[in-house]
Every structure is written in C-alpha cells, then in structure tokens.
Scaffold this motif. Structure first.
Motif, PDB file in Angstrom:
ATOM      1  N   LYS A   1     -25.195   1.727  12.388  1.00  0.00           N
ATOM      2  CA  LYS A   1     -26.414   0.909  12.442  1.00  0.00           C
ATOM      3  C   LYS A   1     -27.375   1.390  13.519  1.00  0.00           C
ATOM      4  O   LYS A   1     -28.588   1.210  13.409  1.00  0.00           O
ATOM      5  CB  LYS A   1     -26.051  -0.559  12.689  1.00  0.00           C
ATOM      6  CG  LYS A   1     -25.377  -1.234  11.501  1.00  0.00           C
ATOM      7  CD  LYS A   1     -24.984  -2.668  11.828  1.00  0.00           C
ATOM      8  CE  LYS A   1     -24.288  -3.318  10.636  1.00  0.00           C
ATOM      9  NZ  LYS A   1     -23.835  -4.699  10.945  1.00  0.00           N
ATOM     10  N   GLU A   2     -26.823   2.009  14.569  1.00  0.00           N
ATOM     11  CA  GLU A   2     -27.646   2.441  15.705  1.00  0.00           C
ATOM     12  C   GLU A   2     -27.890   3.946  15.714  1.00  0.00           C
ATOM     13  O   GLU A   2     -28.588   4.447  16.604  1.00  0.00           O
ATOM     14  CB  GLU A   2     -26.948   2.034  17.009  1.00  0.00           C
ATOM     15  CG  GLU A   2     -26.737   0.537  17.145  1.00  0.00           C
ATOM     16  CD  GLU A   2     -25.787   0.183  18.285  1.00  0.00           C
ATOM     17  OE1 GLU A   2     -25.234   1.126  18.902  1.00  0.00           O
ATOM     18  OE2 GLU A   2     -25.600  -1.015  18.535  1.00  0.00           O
ATOM     19  N   CYS A   3     -27.330   4.666  14.742  1.00  0.00           N
ATOM     20  CA  CYS A   3     -27.377   6.125  14.746  1.00  0.00           C
ATOM     21  C   CYS A   3     -28.578   6.642  13.960  1.00  0.00           C
ATOM     22  O   CYS A   3     -28.697   6.361  12.761  1.00  0.00           O
ATOM     23  CB  CYS A   3     -26.088   6.676  14.145  1.00  0.00           C
ATOM     24  SG  CYS A   3     -26.076   8.457  13.924  1.00  0.00           S
ATOM     25  N   PRO A   4     -29.476   7.405  14.576  1.00  0.00           N
ATOM     26  CA  PRO A   4     -30.642   7.941  13.857  1.00  0.00           C
ATOM     27  C   PRO A   4     -30.260   8.796  12.651  1.00  0.00           C
ATOM     28  O   PRO A   4     -30.914   8.716  11.598  1.00  0.00           O
ATOM     29  CB  PRO A   4     -31.363   8.778  14.921  1.00  0.00           C
ATOM     30  CG  PRO A   4     -30.912   8.219  16.226  1.00  0.00           C
ATOM     31  CD  PRO A   4     -29.508   7.751  16.016  1.00  0.00           C
ATOM     32  N   LYS A   5     -29.204   9.598  12.779  1.00  0.00           N
ATOM     33  CA  LYS A   5     -28.791  10.454  11.663  1.00  0.00           C
ATOM     34  C   LYS A   5     -28.284   9.628  10.485  1.00  0.00           C
ATOM     35  O   LYS A   5     -28.572   9.932   9.319  1.00  0.00           O
ATOM     36  CB  LYS A   5     -27.703  11.433  12.120  1.00  0.00           C
ATOM     37  CG  LYS A   5     -28.208  12.546  13.031  1.00  0.00           C
ATOM     38  CD  LYS A   5     -27.091  13.490  13.419  1.00  0.00           C
ATOM     39  CE  LYS A   5     -27.599  14.598  14.339  1.00  0.00           C
ATOM     40  NZ  LYS A   5     -26.522  15.503  14.781  1.00  0.00           N
ATOM     41  N   CYS A   6     -27.516   8.585  10.775  1.00  0.00           N
ATOM     42  CA  CYS A   6     -26.995   7.719   9.706  1.00  0.00           C
ATOM     43  C   CYS A   6     -28.118   6.946   9.035  1.00  0.00           C
ATOM     44  O   CYS A   6     -28.150   6.802   7.800  1.00  0.00           O
ATOM     45  CB  CYS A   6     -25.938   6.764  10.264  1.00  0.00           C
ATOM     46  SG  CYS A   6     -24.385   7.571  10.706  1.00  0.00           S
ATOM     47  N   GLN A   7     -29.059   6.454   9.835  1.00  0.00           N
ATOM     48  CA  GLN A   7     -30.186   5.714   9.266  1.00  0.00           C
ATOM     49  C   GLN A   7     -31.073   6.627   8.420  1.00  0.00           C
ATOM     50  O   GLN A   7     -31.587   6.220   7.374  1.00  0.00           O
ATOM     51  CB  GLN A   7     -30.990   5.046  10.382  1.00  0.00           C
ATOM     52  CG  GLN A   7     -30.254   3.916  11.084  1.00  0.00           C
ATOM     53  CD  GLN A   7     -29.763   2.849  10.126  1.00  0.00           C
ATOM     54  OE1 GLN A   7     -30.533   2.331   9.301  1.00  0.00           O
ATOM     55  NE2 GLN A   7     -28.484   2.501  10.217  1.00  0.00           N
ATOM     56  N   GLU A   8     -31.231   7.862   8.841  1.00  0.00           N
ATOM     57  CA  GLU A   8     -32.003   8.828   8.060  1.00  0.00           C
ATOM     58  C   GLU A   8     -31.294   9.147   6.747  1.00  0.00           C
ATOM     59  O   GLU A   8     -31.930   9.283   5.700  1.00  0.00           O
ATOM     60  CB  GLU A   8     -32.223  10.107   8.871  1.00  0.00           C
ATOM     61  CG  GLU A   8     -32.935  11.217   8.121  1.00  0.00           C
ATOM     62  CD  GLU A   8     -34.275  10.795   7.520  1.00  0.00           C
ATOM     63  OE1 GLU A   8     -34.608  11.291   6.422  1.00  0.00           O
ATOM     64  OE2 GLU A   8     -34.983   9.950   8.129  1.00  0.00           O
ATOM     65  N   LYS A   9     -29.961   9.248   6.789  1.00  0.00           N
ATOM     66  CA  LYS A   9     -29.192   9.504   5.569  1.00  0.00           C
ATOM     67  C   LYS A   9     -29.330   8.334   4.596  1.00  0.00           C
ATOM     68  O   LYS A   9     -29.460   8.548   3.376  1.00  0.00           O
ATOM     69  CB  LYS A   9     -27.716   9.732   5.917  1.00  0.00           C
ATOM     70  CG  LYS A   9     -26.822  10.089   4.739  1.00  0.00           C
ATOM     71  CD  LYS A   9     -27.139  11.449   4.174  1.00  0.00           C
ATOM     72  CE  LYS A   9     -26.606  12.570   5.029  1.00  0.00           C
ATOM     73  NZ  LYS A   9     -26.841  13.908   4.413  1.00  0.00           N
ATOM     74  N   ILE A  10     -29.326   7.108   5.113  1.00  0.00           N
ATOM     75  CA  ILE A  10     -29.514   5.925   4.267  1.00  0.00           C
ATOM     76  C   ILE A  10     -30.876   5.993   3.569  1.00  0.00           C
ATOM     77  O   ILE A  10     -30.991   5.751   2.355  1.00  0.00           O
ATOM     78  CB  ILE A  10     -29.387   4.632   5.109  1.00  0.00           C
ATOM     79  CG1 ILE A  10     -27.919   4.400   5.497  1.00  0.00           C
ATOM     80  CG2 ILE A  10     -29.926   3.419   4.343  1.00  0.00           C
ATOM     81  CD1 ILE A  10     -27.699   3.255   6.473  1.00  0.00           C
ATOM     82  N   ARG A  11     -31.912   6.347   4.322  1.00  0.00           N
ATOM     83  CA  ARG A  11     -33.257   6.451   3.734  1.00  0.00           C
ATOM     84  C   ARG A  11     -33.333   7.599   2.726  1.00  0.00           C
ATOM     85  O   ARG A  11     -33.842   7.441   1.613  1.00  0.00           O
ATOM     86  CB  ARG A  11     -34.297   6.658   4.838  1.00  0.00           C
ATOM     87  CG  ARG A  11     -34.612   5.406   5.641  1.00  0.00           C
ATOM     88  CD  ARG A  11     -35.814   5.614   6.546  1.00  0.00           C
ATOM     89  NE  ARG A  11     -35.522   6.558   7.624  1.00  0.00           N
ATOM     90  CZ  ARG A  11     -35.004   6.214   8.797  1.00  0.00           C
ATOM     91  NH1 ARG A  11     -34.725   4.938   9.044  1.00  0.00           N
ATOM     92  NH2 ARG A  11     -34.776   7.125   9.716  1.00  0.00           N
TER      93      ARG A  11
END
Length: 292
Positions: A156-166
């Motif tokens: 939830k706080e990881c930029p890479k994970c959030q970018e992958k979600i998008r």
C-alpha cells in the motif's frame, strides 16, 4: 510413509525463519538466509536462547532424497513460499523488498509485514532463476508456491507496487496478489509444471489450472472444487499435526491448538456442500507437521 500408504511428501523448504535449499545463482540465500541468531524455547515469545542455528540441504542431498522417495512411489512436492514468509530471502537480498531493509532471519512465530515487492520486476527474475534450479532437482509435475499470510501493508505504501496496480489496471492490493500468483503460475506452466498454493491464492481471482490447498477451514476447498479446480483438503481443525494432541503441559513446545488423534481420523474431506459431480476435484487430504 510408504508403510502407511502415503504417496506425496510436501516439503516446505523456505520460511521467514530460514531458507533450506542450495541455489547456486543466489548463494546468500544459504549464506545468510539459512541462519538465525537464536531459537524460541517456550511461550511467551520473549524466551530465547542465544545460540546461532541453521543449515540447509545441498543439491546433492535433495536429489538423493527425491530418488529415495521415488523408489518407494512417493512424489516429493517442494514449496518455495512467496510473496509472504520470505524474511529469510529479504535478509539475504533486501532489494527484493518494498523498503530496502535491513532485515534479519526470524527467530519466533508470527506473520510478518515485510514481503516480496510485487511491483519490482527484479522479484520475478529472482523467482524464475530459483525455479530453473529447483525444477532440475524435483521432477514432480506439481510445485507449491505458498501464497499464504502475505499482509498488504508494504504494498500500500510502495511506489513500485502502486505503479504496478495502475499499469495493470488492478483494483487494489488483493488483485495485485492475484496478478503475482497468476504470473508465477504462468511461469511454471511454461516450464511444463502445475502450481498449487494455499487457499489465499484465490483472493483477487484464482489462476487458471491452479490447485488449491485448503487450510483456513474448508471454505476455500469447497469453492475451488465448485470452480472445477483440484483441491487438497488440509483444514487446521483436523489436519494440523503440529497442534497439541493431549495436555499441553505434558508435551514439548508447540504452536498451540488441540487436536486429538481421534478427531484427525474422523475427518471426511468430501463435504456435503460440494456437489457430488465435483467430488473428483478433491484429490486428497494432507497432514501438516510444521517444525524447524
């Protein structure tokens, strides 16, 4: 096992508390990840010794065990747990985490918030590299990828994970785990193998052809069988042989619970909630003996 007519040995080789299999390309998995600083001696959890402890199986030892089992008609299914239960991996290779660490190999029980970074392409390279060496040692068609108890806090706080979600058009972190599991499953499928995972792999959508190991009760197994996915029933209330079997005070330290032998034998894996035409998807039961 052969004497008792057990035909599959599910070998859980990795955990937060240790990595137990030699992988040539990543020597720190056993150089660092196979060793902890001490051992929990009793409950409460604050009771430890301070004796460094660890070890791992060499590739030669693994092949010897697989061969020995095969001669007795026992298939050995390895488990490399991911994306959670990977603190031993992250202690060795912190760049595979969301935060960068540092981390230490766990010395006690418990679910850890630090898991593999699902948004980092390096994670998938690591997994494929490990599988390439693993599959040379294990001829089993079925390979266990874990998938259990992976908190989403870091994602939830990881930029890479959030970018992958998008980038993948995912709804949330649960769908990110589904993306992760499906990608790993496809990787195995491309190598001619079949994925099995704990029932958490159903969250966010179940991967094609995946087998489900139902441990948090029977719900996951019932649902998977209805969806025409093969299932191994192993609910904690009947199949967790690491629970106390009698008076806890009279037995060695265990994780908890109470499971008398009579209750184990009473288990009926074909739930009446599974339609009869779907019974064939319940391929068996498993007794889990979690230890070192």
């Amino acid at each position: 096992m052969a004497h008792y007519k057990l035909n599959v040995f599910h070998w859980h080789l990795t955990e937060d508390a240790g990595w137990r299999i030699e992988i040539d390309k990543y020597p720190l998995l056993t150089g660092i990840g196979a060793w902890r600083r001490g051992t929990q001696l009793a409950r409460p959890a604050e009771t430890f010794d301070r004796l460094p402890h660890g070890g791992y199986y060499t590739k030669e030892q693994i092949r010897d065990i697989v061969s020995y089992a095969g001669k007795r008609n026992i298939t050995v299914i390895p488990e490399i747990d991911m994306p959670g239960h990977t603190l031993a991996v992250l202690a060795a290779y912190p760049e595979l985490s969301c935060t960068g660490g540092p981390f230490k190999v766990l010395e006690h029980w418990g679910i850890q918030k630090d898991v593999m970074c699902a948004g980092n392409e390096q994670t998938y390279t690591f997994i494929e590299d490990v599988f390439d060496e693993l599959l040379e040692m294990f001829p089993s068609e079925i390979i266990h990828i874990g998938g259990d108890e992976a908190p989403k806090d870091r994602w939830k706080e990881c930029p890479k994970c959030q970018e992958k979600i998008r980038a993948e058009g995912l709804k949330d972190e649960h769908e990110l785990q589904s993306y992760f599991v499906k990608r790993v499953g496809k990787l195995l499928q491309d190598k001619g193998r079949k994925m099995i995972g704990w029932d958490e792999i159903m969250e966010g959508g179940l991967a094609e052809n995946a087998m489900v190991m139902s441990w948090r009760g029977e719900e996951g197994g019932i649902e998977a069988a209805k969806m025409h996915h093969e299932v191994v029933m192993t609910p904690t209330s009947y199949m967790y042989l690491d629970y106390y079997q009698g008076t806890p005070e009279a037995e060695p330290i265990n994780i908890g619970g109470n499971l008398p032998l009579e209750k184990v034998y009473s288990y009926e894996p074909l739930s009446p909630r599974i339609p009869e035409e779907n019974h064939r998807y319940v391929v068996g039961v498993q007794g889990n003996l979690w230890m070192e």
